[in-house]
Design a protein around this motif. Structure first.
Motif, PDB file in Angstrom:
ATOM      1  N   LYS A   5     -29.319  -5.404 -27.175  1.00 43.70           N
ATOM      2  CA  LYS A   5     -30.020  -4.717 -28.263  1.00 43.70           C
ATOM      3  C   LYS A   5     -29.202  -3.540 -28.781  1.00 43.70           C
ATOM      4  O   LYS A   5     -29.110  -3.311 -29.994  1.00 43.70           O
ATOM      5  CB  LYS A   5     -31.378  -4.227 -27.783  1.00 43.70           C
ATOM      6  CG  LYS A   5     -32.385  -5.324 -27.544  1.00 43.70           C
ATOM      7  CD  LYS A   5     -33.683  -4.750 -27.027  1.00 43.70           C
ATOM      8  CE  LYS A   5     -34.679  -5.848 -26.671  1.00 43.70           C
ATOM      9  NZ  LYS A   5     -35.914  -5.298 -26.108  1.00 43.70           N
ATOM     10  N   THR A   6     -28.603  -2.790 -27.870  1.00 43.47           N
ATOM     11  CA  THR A   6     -27.805  -1.634 -28.272  1.00 43.47           C
ATOM     12  C   THR A   6     -26.587  -2.067 -29.075  1.00 43.47           C
ATOM     13  O   THR A   6     -26.253  -1.442 -30.097  1.00 43.47           O
ATOM     14  CB  THR A   6     -27.363  -0.844 -27.020  1.00 43.47           C
ATOM     15  OG1 THR A   6     -28.519  -0.475 -26.272  1.00 43.47           O
ATOM     16  CG2 THR A   6     -26.598   0.398 -27.403  1.00 43.47           C
ATOM     17  N   MET A   7     -25.918  -3.118 -28.638  1.00 46.79           N
ATOM     18  CA  MET A   7     -24.753  -3.600 -29.372  1.00 46.79           C
ATOM     19  C   MET A   7     -25.168  -4.097 -30.764  1.00 46.79           C
ATOM     20  O   MET A   7     -24.430  -3.910 -31.743  1.00 46.79           O
ATOM     21  CB  MET A   7     -24.048  -4.718 -28.597  1.00 46.79           C
ATOM     22  CG  MET A   7     -23.311  -4.232 -27.359  1.00 46.79           C
ATOM     23  SD  MET A   7     -22.090  -2.969 -27.703  1.00 46.79           S
ATOM     24  CE  MET A   7     -20.935  -3.878 -28.677  1.00 46.79           C
ATOM     25  N   GLY A   8     -26.325  -4.735 -30.857  1.00 51.04           N
ATOM     26  CA  GLY A   8     -26.819  -5.165 -32.163  1.00 51.04           C
ATOM     27  C   GLY A   8     -27.037  -3.980 -33.092  1.00 51.04           C
ATOM     28  O   GLY A   8     -26.692  -4.035 -34.282  1.00 51.04           O
ATOM     29  N   ARG A   9     -27.578  -2.902 -32.551  1.00 50.14           N
ATOM     30  CA  ARG A   9     -27.788  -1.699 -33.373  1.00 50.14           C
ATOM     31  C   ARG A   9     -26.466  -1.094 -33.817  1.00 50.14           C
ATOM     32  O   ARG A   9     -26.336  -0.644 -34.965  1.00 50.14           O
ATOM     33  CB  ARG A   9     -28.583  -0.669 -32.579  1.00 50.14           C
ATOM     34  CG  ARG A   9     -30.023  -1.055 -32.375  1.00 50.14           C
ATOM     35  CD  ARG A   9     -30.741  -0.032 -31.546  1.00 50.14           C
ATOM     36  NE  ARG A   9     -32.101  -0.464 -31.253  1.00 50.14           N
ATOM     37  CZ  ARG A   9     -32.835   0.044 -30.289  1.00 50.14           C
ATOM     38  NH1 ARG A   9     -32.346   0.995 -29.518  1.00 50.14           N
ATOM     39  NH2 ARG A   9     -34.054  -0.393 -30.090  1.00 50.14           N
ATOM     40  N   VAL A  10     -25.486  -1.064 -32.911  1.00 47.53           N
ATOM     41  CA  VAL A  10     -24.179  -0.500 -33.267  1.00 47.53           C
ATOM     42  C   VAL A  10     -23.514  -1.355 -34.344  1.00 47.53           C
ATOM     43  O   VAL A  10     -22.934  -0.820 -35.302  1.00 47.53           O
ATOM     44  CB  VAL A  10     -23.277  -0.383 -32.009  1.00 47.53           C
ATOM     45  CG1 VAL A  10     -21.836  -0.066 -32.384  1.00 47.53           C
ATOM     46  CG2 VAL A  10     -23.815   0.675 -31.068  1.00 47.53           C
ATOM     47  N   LEU A  11     -23.596  -2.679 -34.213  1.00 53.15           N
ATOM     48  CA  LEU A  11     -23.001  -3.543 -35.236  1.00 53.15           C
ATOM     49  C   LEU A  11     -23.710  -3.389 -36.579  1.00 53.15           C
ATOM     50  O   LEU A  11     -23.064  -3.373 -37.637  1.00 53.15           O
ATOM     51  CB  LEU A  11     -23.045  -4.999 -34.780  1.00 53.15           C
ATOM     52  CG  LEU A  11     -22.107  -5.359 -33.625  1.00 53.15           C
ATOM     53  CD1 LEU A  11     -22.339  -6.798 -33.184  1.00 53.15           C
ATOM     54  CD2 LEU A  11     -20.663  -5.155 -34.045  1.00 53.15           C
ATOM     55  N   ARG A  12     -25.017  -3.271 -36.530  1.00 55.80           N
ATOM     56  CA  ARG A  12     -25.763  -3.080 -37.777  1.00 55.80           C
ATOM     57  C   ARG A  12     -25.409  -1.732 -38.411  1.00 55.80           C
ATOM     58  O   ARG A  12     -25.282  -1.618 -39.632  1.00 55.80           O
ATOM     59  CB  ARG A  12     -27.258  -3.143 -37.476  1.00 55.80           C
ATOM     60  CG  ARG A  12     -28.124  -3.141 -38.710  1.00 55.80           C
ATOM     61  CD  ARG A  12     -29.562  -3.332 -38.367  1.00 55.80           C
ATOM     62  NE  ARG A  12     -29.832  -2.682 -37.076  1.00 55.80           N
ATOM     63  CZ  ARG A  12     -31.018  -2.561 -36.529  1.00 55.80           C
ATOM     64  NH1 ARG A  12     -32.061  -3.041 -37.147  1.00 55.80           N
ATOM     65  NH2 ARG A  12     -31.188  -1.974 -35.386  1.00 55.80           N
TER      66      ARG A  12
END
Length: 112
Positions: A74-81
């Motif tokens: 989830k954290t990596m998804g937020r960083v990519l977004r």
């Protein structure tokens, strides 16, 4: 076999005494074997308990890793977004923040 004239009278070993000695020796060996068997039984029970305990710990660790990987995903998804957004300065601010944290940790660990 010696002759009786030499002063030695032949006396055969009685079978009853030999059978009693063999039976007594068998009883002793059976008791020793019984003790060893009970020790092995106790050890196998303890090994089984330890295996169940270790299995319980490993299952808990597996659950913790699953939860951590979900959180990290989830954290990596937020960083990519965040990186795909129009504000490219956020990545720069994140980089500066990381450098600041590493510098702070360096100072704390150096003067400890």
């Amino acid at each position: 076999m010696r002759r009786a004239r030499d002063g030695y009278a032949y006396q055969p070993i009685p079978k009853v005494a030999t059978e009693d000695a063999v039976a007594h020796e068998n009883d002793q060996m059976a008791e020793e074997l019984s003790g060893k068997i009970s020790t092995l039984k106790h050890m196998s029970i303890e090994i089984g308990n330890e295996v169940r305990y270790q299995d319980k710990i490993l299952r808990g660790l597996d659950d913790d890793v699953d939860r951590s990987s979900g959180f990290l995903g989830k954290t990596m998804g937020r960083v990519l977004r965040l990186g795909k957004g129009n504000h490219n300065y956020y990545v720069f601010y994140l980089f500066l923040f990381a450098i600041f944290v590493f510098f702070l940790l360096y100072i704390v660990l150096k003067f400890r």
